[in-house]
Design a protein around this motif. Structure first.
Motif, PDB file in Angstrom:
ATOM      1  N   GLY A  20     139.985  69.626  28.135  1.00  0.00           N
ATOM      2  CA  GLY A  20     140.847  70.382  29.040  1.00  0.00           C
ATOM      3  C   GLY A  20     140.669  71.886  28.928  1.00  0.00           C
ATOM      4  O   GLY A  20     141.022  72.626  29.847  1.00  0.00           O
ATOM      5  N   GLN A  21     140.125  72.358  27.819  1.00  0.00           N
ATOM      6  CA  GLN A  21     139.882  73.791  27.638  1.00  0.00           C
ATOM      7  C   GLN A  21     138.551  74.237  28.228  1.00  0.00           C
ATOM      8  O   GLN A  21     138.286  75.420  28.352  1.00  0.00           O
ATOM      9  N   CYS A  22     137.691  73.292  28.589  1.00  0.00           N
ATOM     10  CA  CYS A  22     136.335  73.612  29.035  1.00  0.00           C
ATOM     11  C   CYS A  22     136.296  74.053  30.498  1.00  0.00           C
ATOM     12  O   CYS A  22     136.946  73.454  31.355  1.00  0.00           O
ATOM     13  N   LEU A  23     135.514  75.094  30.746  1.00  0.00           N
ATOM     14  CA  LEU A  23     135.210  75.531  32.107  1.00  0.00           C
ATOM     15  C   LEU A  23     133.701  75.425  32.273  1.00  0.00           C
ATOM     16  O   LEU A  23     132.938  76.191  31.688  1.00  0.00           O
ATOM     17  N   PHE A  24     133.265  74.425  33.026  1.00  0.00           N
ATOM     18  CA  PHE A  24     131.849  74.234  33.299  1.00  0.00           C
ATOM     19  C   PHE A  24     131.457  75.296  34.319  1.00  0.00           C
ATOM     20  O   PHE A  24     132.086  75.407  35.376  1.00  0.00           O
ATOM     21  N   LEU A  25     130.440  76.071  33.999  1.00  0.00           N
ATOM     22  CA  LEU A  25     130.176  77.309  34.731  1.00  0.00           C
ATOM     23  C   LEU A  25     128.685  77.495  34.972  1.00  0.00           C
ATOM     24  O   LEU A  25     127.878  77.394  34.045  1.00  0.00           O
ATOM     25  N   ASP A  26     128.340  77.766  36.226  1.00  0.00           N
ATOM     26  CA  ASP A  26     126.959  78.093  36.575  1.00  0.00           C
ATOM     27  C   ASP A  26     126.993  79.163  37.659  1.00  0.00           C
ATOM     28  O   ASP A  26     127.878  79.159  38.520  1.00  0.00           O
ATOM     29  N   ALA A  78     140.707  82.311  31.858  1.00  0.00           N
ATOM     30  CA  ALA A  78     141.927  82.390  31.053  1.00  0.00           C
ATOM     31  C   ALA A  78     142.573  81.011  30.895  1.00  0.00           C
ATOM     32  O   ALA A  78     143.089  80.680  29.827  1.00  0.00           O
ATOM     33  N   GLU A  79     142.524  80.206  31.951  1.00  0.00           N
ATOM     34  CA  GLU A  79     143.115  78.858  31.912  1.00  0.00           C
ATOM     35  C   GLU A  79     142.278  77.879  31.101  1.00  0.00           C
ATOM     36  O   GLU A  79     142.819  76.965  30.477  1.00  0.00           O
ATOM     37  N   HIS A  80     140.963  78.056  31.120  1.00  0.00           N
ATOM     38  CA  HIS A  80     140.026  77.146  30.448  1.00  0.00           C
ATOM     39  C   HIS A  80     139.085  78.026  29.617  1.00  0.00           C
ATOM     40  O   HIS A  80     138.001  78.389  30.073  1.00  0.00           O
ATOM     41  N   PRO A  81     139.497  78.377  28.387  1.00  0.00           N
ATOM     42  CA  PRO A  81     138.823  79.431  27.624  1.00  0.00           C
ATOM     43  C   PRO A  81     137.534  79.042  26.901  1.00  0.00           C
ATOM     44  O   PRO A  81     137.017  79.837  26.118  1.00  0.00           O
ATOM     45  N   VAL A  82     136.996  77.837  27.149  1.00  0.00           N
ATOM     46  CA  VAL A  82     135.737  77.452  26.513  1.00  0.00           C
ATOM     47  C   VAL A  82     134.678  77.241  27.604  1.00  0.00           C
ATOM     48  O   VAL A  82     134.586  76.158  28.183  1.00  0.00           O
ATOM     49  N   PRO A  83     133.902  78.287  27.913  1.00  0.00           N
ATOM     50  CA  PRO A  83     132.850  78.119  28.911  1.00  0.00           C
ATOM     51  C   PRO A  83     131.803  77.111  28.420  1.00  0.00           C
ATOM     52  O   PRO A  83     131.442  77.099  27.244  1.00  0.00           O
ATOM     53  N   VAL A  87     122.027  77.741  29.169  1.00  0.00           N
ATOM     54  CA  VAL A  87     121.399  79.052  28.989  1.00  0.00           C
ATOM     55  C   VAL A  87     122.383  80.170  29.364  1.00  0.00           C
ATOM     56  O   VAL A  87     122.013  81.291  29.617  1.00  0.00           O
ATOM     57  N   GLY A  88     123.656  79.845  29.372  1.00  0.00           N
ATOM     58  CA  GLY A  88     124.678  80.811  29.772  1.00  0.00           C
ATOM     59  C   GLY A  88     124.985  81.879  28.754  1.00  0.00           C
ATOM     60  O   GLY A  88     125.417  82.968  29.116  1.00  0.00           O
ATOM     61  N   LYS A  89     124.771  81.589  27.473  1.00  0.00           N
ATOM     62  CA  LYS A  89     125.041  82.605  26.461  1.00  0.00           C
ATOM     63  C   LYS A  89     124.115  83.797  26.613  1.00  0.00           C
ATOM     64  O   LYS A  89     124.499  84.927  26.335  1.00  0.00           O
ATOM     65  N   SER A  90     122.900  83.540  27.036  1.00  0.00           N
ATOM     66  CA  SER A  90     121.938  84.638  27.159  1.00  0.00           C
ATOM     67  C   SER A  90     121.810  85.143  28.589  1.00  0.00           C
ATOM     68  O   SER A  90     121.265  86.220  28.807  1.00  0.00           O
TER      69      SER A  90
END
Length: 195
Positions: A20-26, A78-83, A87-90
């Motif tokens: 529930g904390q995860c935000l899947f992001l691309d 803010a709602e889902h604070p774990v992206p 390769v998103g970190k870089s």
């Protein structure tokens, strides 16, 4: 199993996280090299609302819309604070941070708690596979093969053509982005539960 993901990510702080904390992001950007002038023109965001995976796509129809789009991304972070990225970190998070800074929008994007599935996959399968690209992970772990997928490297030109005269294949860019985000959610489940 977030304890397993924490070990594979080498981030002990992830051990107490949950889906529930995860935000899947691309993201899709106007250039792959980065830099202050690189604009994020599309975001794919997904998160769990109970047992339902909610997918949102944000598209920059006009450059004046960027501050509103960034405020929405900031709210989701803010709602889902774990992206959760590939390769998103870089790449992705630095492009997002640059755009947030330009528009003076604050958001927790450069955080320690970040699951970059590329690193997880590389640590787990890097010695066995020819490469650890997202396509390879999709094929080997999810049994997915994309057909007629627009390569990410063609996304900037498609967007710029669309902005200039409406001819760019942004529908194909958004479909590519949608599939990337859905793959992130599926891969998290697979690598988090793999033995």
């Amino acid at each position: 199993d977030f304890a397993r993901l924490a070990a594979l990510s080498k981030q002990p702080s992830l051990a107490g996280a949950d889906a529930g904390q995860c935000l899947f992001l691309d993201t899709e950007t106007t250039g792959l090299a980065g830099g202050a002038g690189t604009v994020v023109f599309a975001y794919g965001l997904a998160f769990f609302d109970g047992d339902t995976l909610v997918l949102e796509q944000l598209f920059l129809r006009d450059f004046a819309e960027e501050p509103a789009m960034l405020r929405h991304v900031a709210r989701r972070l803010a709602e889902h604070p774990v992206p959760v990225t590939y390769v998103g970190k870089s790449y992705d998070r630095h492009r997002i941070a640059a755009r947030l800074a330009v528009h003076k929008v604050e958001a927790p994007v450069l955080t320690e708690r970040h699951i970059d599935l590329y690193h997880v996959v590389r640590r787990r399968y890097g010695r066995q596979w020819p490469d650890c690209r997202l396509r390879t992970a999709e094929e080997r772990l999810l049994g997915l093969a994309r057909h007629d997928d627009l390569p990410g490297s063609e996304a900037p030109a498609a967007f710029l053509d669309w902005i200039r005269d409406g001819t760019g294949a942004v529908d194909r860019v958004l479909e590519h982005n949608r599939l990337d985000v859905l793959s992130l959610a599926a891969l998290l489940g697979v690598v988090g539960g793999a033995t």
